[in-house]
Scaffold this motif. Structure first.
Motif, PDB file in Angstrom:
ATOM      1  N   TRP A  69     -40.655  28.181   3.225  1.00 32.49           N
ATOM      2  CA  TRP A  69     -41.346  27.436   2.171  1.00 32.49           C
ATOM      3  C   TRP A  69     -41.334  25.966   2.515  1.00 32.49           C
ATOM      4  N   ALA A  79     -53.314  20.647   4.769  1.00 33.63           N
ATOM      5  CA  ALA A  79     -52.919  19.791   5.894  1.00 33.63           C
ATOM      6  C   ALA A  79     -51.487  20.101   6.314  1.00 33.63           C
ATOM      7  N   GLY A  83     -50.224  21.315  10.021  1.00 35.91           N
ATOM      8  CA  GLY A  83     -49.093  20.808  10.799  1.00 35.91           C
ATOM      9  C   GLY A  83     -48.148  21.921  11.208  1.00 35.91           C
ATOM     10  N   ALA A  87     -47.739  23.256  15.007  1.00 37.53           N
ATOM     11  CA  ALA A  87     -46.405  23.137  15.605  1.00 37.53           C
ATOM     12  C   ALA A  87     -45.917  24.497  16.100  1.00 37.53           C
TER      13      ALA A  87
ATOM     14  N   PRO B 207     -33.057  18.017   1.714  1.00 32.66           N
ATOM     15  CA  PRO B 207     -33.248  18.963   0.597  1.00 32.66           C
ATOM     16  C   PRO B 207     -33.823  20.300   1.079  1.00 32.66           C
TER      17      PRO B 207
ATOM     18  N   TYR C  23     -47.722  16.457  19.537  1.00 30.24           N
ATOM     19  CA  TYR C  23     -48.714  16.646  18.477  1.00 30.24           C
ATOM     20  C   TYR C  23     -49.146  15.305  17.898  1.00 30.24           C
ATOM     21  N   SER C  60     -53.729  13.578   4.389  1.00 26.38           N
ATOM     22  CA  SER C  60     -53.546  14.849   5.087  1.00 26.38           C
ATOM     23  C   SER C  60     -52.882  14.643   6.445  1.00 26.38           C
ATOM     24  N   THR C  63     -49.252  14.242   5.975  1.00 25.63           N
ATOM     25  CA  THR C  63     -48.713  15.553   5.594  1.00 25.63           C
ATOM     26  C   THR C  63     -48.535  16.434   6.825  1.00 25.63           C
ATOM     27  N   ALA C  64     -49.580  16.487   7.654  1.00 28.71           N
ATOM     28  CA  ALA C  64     -49.525  17.333   8.854  1.00 28.71           C
ATOM     29  C   ALA C  64     -48.443  16.834   9.811  1.00 28.71           C
ATOM     30  N   ALA C  67     -45.141  17.900   8.409  1.00 24.23           N
ATOM     31  CA  ALA C  67     -45.004  19.356   8.480  1.00 24.23           C
ATOM     32  C   ALA C  67     -44.719  19.805   9.915  1.00 24.23           C
ATOM     33  N   ALA C  68     -45.404  19.182  10.866  1.00 21.81           N
ATOM     34  CA  ALA C  68     -45.189  19.556  12.269  1.00 21.81           C
ATOM     35  C   ALA C  68     -43.781  19.165  12.718  1.00 21.81           C
ATOM     36  N   THR C  71     -41.330  21.497  11.552  1.00 25.78           N
ATOM     37  CA  THR C  71     -41.373  22.782  12.246  1.00 25.78           C
ATOM     38  C   THR C  71     -40.705  22.664  13.613  1.00 25.78           C
ATOM     39  N   GLY C  72     -40.572  21.431  14.103  1.00 21.53           N
ATOM     40  CA  GLY C  72     -39.783  21.260  15.315  1.00 21.53           C
ATOM     41  C   GLY C  72     -40.513  20.751  16.550  1.00 21.53           C
ATOM     42  N   VAL C  73     -41.549  19.905  16.369  1.00 18.91           N
ATOM     43  CA  VAL C  73     -42.205  19.317  17.546  1.00 18.91           C
ATOM     44  C   VAL C  73     -42.224  17.791  17.434  1.00 18.91           C
ATOM     45  N   MET C  90     -47.709  10.365   0.712  1.00 20.64           N
ATOM     46  CA  MET C  90     -47.037  11.191   1.722  1.00 20.64           C
ATOM     47  C   MET C  90     -46.046  10.388   2.554  1.00 20.64           C
ATOM     48  N   TRP C  97     -38.277  14.366   3.605  1.00 23.28           N
ATOM     49  CA  TRP C  97     -38.123  15.640   4.315  1.00 23.28           C
ATOM     50  C   TRP C  97     -37.097  15.532   5.436  1.00 23.28           C
ATOM     51  N   ARG C  98     -36.798  14.306   5.803  1.00 25.57           N
ATOM     52  CA  ARG C  98     -35.844  14.027   6.888  1.00 25.57           C
ATOM     53  C   ARG C  98     -36.340  14.577   8.223  1.00 25.57           C
ATOM     54  N   PHE C 200     -39.228  26.397  11.174  1.00 24.45           N
ATOM     55  CA  PHE C 200     -39.739  27.525  10.402  1.00 24.45           C
ATOM     56  C   PHE C 200     -39.830  28.666  11.396  1.00 24.45           C
ATOM     57  N   GLN C 208     -37.963  24.091   2.804  1.00 17.06           N
ATOM     58  CA  GLN C 208     -37.791  22.659   3.006  1.00 17.06           C
ATOM     59  C   GLN C 208     -38.500  21.875   1.918  1.00 17.06           C
ATOM     60  N   ALA C 209     -37.958  20.682   1.675  1.00 16.41           N
ATOM     61  CA  ALA C 209     -38.569  19.753   0.726  1.00 16.41           C
ATOM     62  C   ALA C 209     -38.703  20.359  -0.665  1.00 16.41           C
TER      63      ALA C 209
END
Lengths: 305, 300, 412
Positions: A69, A79, A83, A87, B207, C23, C60, C63-64, C67-68, C71-73, C90, C97-98, C200, C208-209
């Motif tokens: 999540w 978006a 990502g 990734a 978090p 990325y 966006s 955000t991307a 998010a990437a 996920t680890g890149v 964002m 999100w750290r 992920f 997360q988050a």
């Protein structure tokens, strides 16, 4: 695709994947659908969430998911999915993760964000042919903040920002048509009250790649004004009256998966919910009721069974 | 409870008091425990937010009293009065809770069992509170109900009035039993145990939940006022409509039979409405608890 | 190692390439666009690996990026001005999100009125977000700061995203000689992206988050971000030393120029600070004891270093290339707050606002600021804040207003 594994009701899963303890309203029609959807999609999923009711599925340190999540914001869940998807693809290509670690990327958003501020992010994700599934639970208003009207609110419904005698003056935005106009891989309407139809569609969506869209009408006891136990009953009525056509878009064609041959009058549906009570009390508003009925009739007049 | 707090707030206000009333919003939705606060004083009120040391605690749903997570007992000391809407007697509660606070009971209306009385619990609680406080006349109480419920139909307002007045009368013997607590002394107070928040790197302090299914620790069964009960002899083992359409995922199928997880069933009763052979009935939680107590009594 | 002429944008693109980013979520905006065009060109032609995706907005895009990274890149992105503000929700969100990544902000003044040239109000709007901020004064610094930013943000003691700021036009489109380190040297310096426990994947689910309820858990998560940002000061100094060792260029958290024996100090940020350097040289030639302080790190704020460097000075002229409406210069406030209560702090801090929307600051203006600073310390009176704006500029705006049919006489 191969033949469905959901031939009859008995084929539906009886062990359910989504964890209990989620703080959703009693009788939540959105949660009902998400449960069924999750059962079919399975735990190898990462849900990318836009702000809405379902944001509260995960409140630290509690999550009902077996998989993953990510909460993003109201406007940009697609978006976020971009990502994560990119990734994961990069990690797969670099062999940093094995294919069995891969996840299906799923956006989970309500009708408010989907048809409002999230629409451009969604449109652009289709432009980019993003490989993801978008699930919109549609309770026809900004439910998380107390059911103000959204652009998915049906004509004449009372919401906390359309309290006049005629209710909401606008018309429900046709997300299905907007999405389909982008020519994505798949678009379908579902409802939790029709779990077999739902399971087959999620199964289809899961078997495909590219942008795939599911919109679930989600009867909302608090926002629509009905006793929580009526959720499934009202959901079924939405289909029987023809107000919520169950259909799918695939390979450029729209087909209806349930075609109510004898449609129940919309009145039967409207009467179940406090948000339409002003159409009947203190004085019956035939004009509005007829208008709603004729819109539904006009829709189905163009559909060949 | 938001409504109750508003009626009580307005009643105080109608009597000329300075007032604060506020609901406490959480993530929980309809059916989840909710609480609200009322403060009243002869002078302007500067304190805000959660009341940590209440003079009066009113509990509309007695199933919450013994649940630590609901926090009913927080800040209750010998100064406080605890009023519970319950079938069980005050003496039993006093014993069961082992509290220094004085426990009073507002008896539950029988009709609660079919949800019909539920909407009027707030008014009844406020009626009782008004008498206990001894600061609110019956007139001010009724006026407050009229003001706060003006959006309801006349018959509903009337029932609210009636329930409030009944409760007001019931509490006659305890009139004026609540005393305002002295405010915290700056000379002699409990020092807060502040700590230096230790630095913890993001592997710990992001978090993020590094697990699945932790939500099962949230016992949403607490929300329930009505309980679905399966009558297994009537169950026709259909395609598990109850399990498939339960919005909260609390009905599993074990050994060819549906089983309800009462720790998490919120009591929406979709299963009761949907079961084709009507093999699931709804009983009130109060009734369910009562019969559980009776059964326990029989076995011991 | 090669030395070649590069724009600030070229240096930023080279830094991303050398950092072996995976990325790039992107969105065009002047004066940043050249960065993503360059990267896109390299990726499309196989000059570097990686994936560049143009999103439909900066909101966006950020955000991307978050998010990437989650996920680890290793992720790189860039924006400017209105774009940074459009993505501001964002910016604050992903910091929490750290998940570390680097965002180049090419500073450009904000609307309204909309304009193209730089000042720092855009990047300062992100000041309190949780992003760390490194501010550059040369094209070389843009490249080096970006490499340092990856090390800093990805350090397990920090794990926060980092903004590297370069001024639009004055750096972004200006070519200067830039030393490009060897790819292998950079690889050794940065290492592979270490996702730590961010991921992920099917075998280890993570949410997360997620939301929190109530002020207590919220306070914990937010304050831990703050503590990590503060920790970044120590980490930065370690990285600075290692960078110097490897590449021979040293970037203190606060650049000090001729401050050791100075009585007077200019205090400013960004590439206009090199103009102040030139002014310091000119003033010193005229017998002045004056220097320049330029914070490279704005977040974390190197308060201790600033206090030390200003100990015993007579006066400071703070030149803010930004404006907080109704308050004044932001750097001035920031500096005042760390000097208050320090008995060795300079007694005079004068606030100047200059360089808004890329308006030039001339050498003569630096000299005049120095003169006013000296006078204030002699008199012991701090003058009112001043906008650097000349009579001729005022005459010019009146001319423009006449053309725009502003009926000045009618309202006077």
């Amino acid at each position: 695709m191969n033949e469905t594994q959901f031939k009859r009701m008995k084929d539906l899963p009886t062990t359910h994947l989504l964890g209990t303890g989620a703080p959703m309203c009693a009788g939540c029609g959105g949660l009902q659908a998400i449960n069924d959807i999750y059962d079919v999609l399975g735990e190898k999923t990462v849900f990318i969430n836009a702000a809405g009711c379902m944001t509260l599925l995960s409140i630290y340190p509690f999550t009902p998911f077996r998989g993953s999540w990510l909460y993003t914001a109201m406007a940009s869940a697609p978006a976020g999915a971009q990502g994560v998807r990119d990734a994961l693809d990069i990690l797969l290509a670099k062999k940093k993760i094995t294919p069995d670690e891969n996840l299906t990327t799923v956006v989970l958003a309500g009708d408010g964000s989907t048809s409002g501020m999230g629409l451009s992010a969604t449109s652009a994700a289709i432009d980019r042919n993003l490989d993801f599934i978008y699930i919109c639970y549609d309770n026809e208003g900004y439910g998380n903040t107390g059911q103000q009207y959204s652009s998915a609110t049906p004509h004449a419904a009372r919401t906390s920002t359309s309290t006049g005698s005629a209710g909401f003056s606008g018309f429900k935005k046709d997300l299905f048509a907007i999405w389909a106009a982008h020519k994505p891989t798949y678009v379908a309407t579902v409802i939790g009250a029709e779990p077999l139809d739902l399971a087959r569609k999620i199964e289809t969506a899961a078997s495909l790649t590219g942008p795939r869209f599911i919109i679930s009408l989600s009867p909302c006891p608090t926002g629509w004004g009905f006793d929580p136990q009526e959720t499934t009953y009202i959901g079924k009525l939405a289909v029987k009256t023809g107000i919520w056509p169950l259909k799918e878009y695939k390979d450029g064609k729209v087909s209806h998966t349930k075609n109510p041959h004898v449609r129940v009058p919309v009145e039967d549906y409207l009467l179940t919910q406090a948000r339409f009570k002003h159409l009947f009390e203190p004085k019956r508003n035939d004009k509005l009721i007829d208008e709603i009925q004729s819109k539904v009739d006009a829709y189905w007049a163009g559909i060949t069974p | 409870m938001k409504t109750a707090s508003r009626i009580l707030g307005s009643a105080f206000f109608n009597e000329g008091y300075e007032v604060q009333d506020a609901p406490r919003y959480g993530a929980e939705r309809r059916g989840a425990p909710i609480f609200a606060f009322v403060r009243a004083d002869n002078k302007a009120i500067d304190e805000r937010g959660v009341i940590t040391h209440p003079d009066l605690v009113i509990v509309a749903d007695d199933s919450l009293v013994t649940v630590p997570a609901a926090g009913v007992m927080q800040g209750l000391d010998e100064h406080a009065v605890l009023l519970i809407n319950s079938h069980v007697s005050a003496e039993t509660w006093q014993q069961r809770l082992n509290t220094k606070a004085q426990v009073l009971v507002l008896p539950i209306k029988d009709a609660m069992q079919n949800r019909a009385e539920l909407p009027y619990v707030s008014a009844a609680c406020v009626g009782a509170a008004a008498r206990l406080l001894g600061m609110i006349s019956q007139n001010a109480l009724v006026r407050a109900i009229d003001e706060e419920l003006s959006h309801l139909a006349a018959d509903k307002i009337n029932t609210n009035r009636t329930r409030a007045i009944e409760a007001f009368e019931l509490m006659t013997t305890h009139e004026n039993c609540i005393q305002q607590r002295p405010s915290v002394s700056a000379l002699d107070y409990q020092q807060p145990e502040w700590v230096e928040l230790p630095f913890e790197d993001a592997r710990i302090s992001a978090p993020t939940i590094h697990a699945s299914l932790t939500s099962v620790e949230v016992k949403t069964g607490l929300w329930r006022t009505m309980r679905p009960v399966i009558e297994y002899d009537r169950c026709n083992h259909c395609w598990w409509i109850c399990s498939s359409t339960c919005p909260h995922n609390v009905i599993s199928v074990e050994d060819n039979s549906p089983v309800i997880d009462y720790d998490h069933c919120v009591g929406c009763l979709v299963c009761v409405a949907q079961c084709p052979p009507h093999a699931i009935k709804a009983i009130s939680e109060a009734e369910a608890k009562q019969s559980a107590v009776e059964q326990a009594g029989e076995t011991t | 190692m090669t030395r070649k002429l590069l724009t600030g944008n070229g240096a930023a693109a080279w830094a991303a390439r050398l950092a072996q980013i995976d990325y790039v979520p992107a969105f065009p905006i002047t004066p940043q666009t050249e960065i993503i065009e360059t990267l896109s060109h390299w990726i499309d032609n196989g000059d570097m690996p990686g994936k560049l995706v143009t999103l439909e907005s900066e909101h966006s895009m950020i955000t991307a990026a978050g998010a990437a990274a989650s996920t680890g890149v290793r992720t790189f992105t860039a924006t400017s001005s209105q774009g940074l503000l459009y993505g501001m929700e964002m910016i604050y969100t992903v910091a929490g999100w750290r998940a570390p990544f680097v965002l180049i902000n090419v500073s450009r003044a904000l609307a309204s009125p909309v304009t193209l040239e730089p000042d720092h109000n855009d990047v300062l709007a992100a000041r309190d977000s949780g992003f760390l901020q490194i501010h550059c004064a040369t094209c070389q610094e843009v490249l080096d700061a970006t490499l340092i930013a990856y090390r800093l943000g990805e350090d397990e003691r920090v794990r926060l995203p980092v903004i590297v700021n370069e001024d639009g036009f004055y750096l972004s489109f200006t070519r200067e000689p830039v030393t490009l380190p060897n790819s292998d040297e950079v690889k050794d310096f940065l290492g592979e992206f270490d996702a730590q426990n961010m991921h992920f994947s099917a075998s280890s689910p993570a949410s997360q988050a997620v939301a929190v309820l109530g002020g207590s858990p919220y306070s914990y998560f937010r304050y831990e971000c703050h503590l990590a940002a503060e920790k970044a000061l120590v980490v930065y100094d370690e990285i600075r030393d290692e960078f110097e060792q490897r590449f021979g260029r040293k970037y203190d958290a606060v650049e000090s120029y001729h401050t050791d024996d100075a009585d007077y100090v200019f205090f400013m940020m960004g590439c206009f600070a090199t103009k102040a350097k030139a002014a310091v040289d000119g003033l010193r030639a005229a017998g002045w004891k004056i220097g320049l302080l330029r914070p490279r790190l704005l977040r974390p704020y190197p308060a201790q270093a600033i206090r030390q460097l200003l100990t015993g000075k007579k006066g400071v002229a703070v030149i803010d290339q930004n404006l907080s409406m109704g308050k004044g210069g932001i750097l001035h406030s920031e500096l005042t707050s760390v000097l208050y209560g320090d008995k060795n702090a300079p007694s005079i801090l004068i606030s100047f606002i200059g360089g808004l929307g890329g308006r030039d600051i001339s050498q003569e203006e630096f000299f005049e600021m120095a003169k006013q600073l000296k006078q204030a310390t002699v008199e012991g009176i701090t003058p009112a804040p001043r906008l650097l704006y000349t009579a001729d500029e005022l005459r010019q705006i009146h001319k423009l207003q006449a053309i725009a049919h502003v009926e000045r006489e009618a309202y006077e």
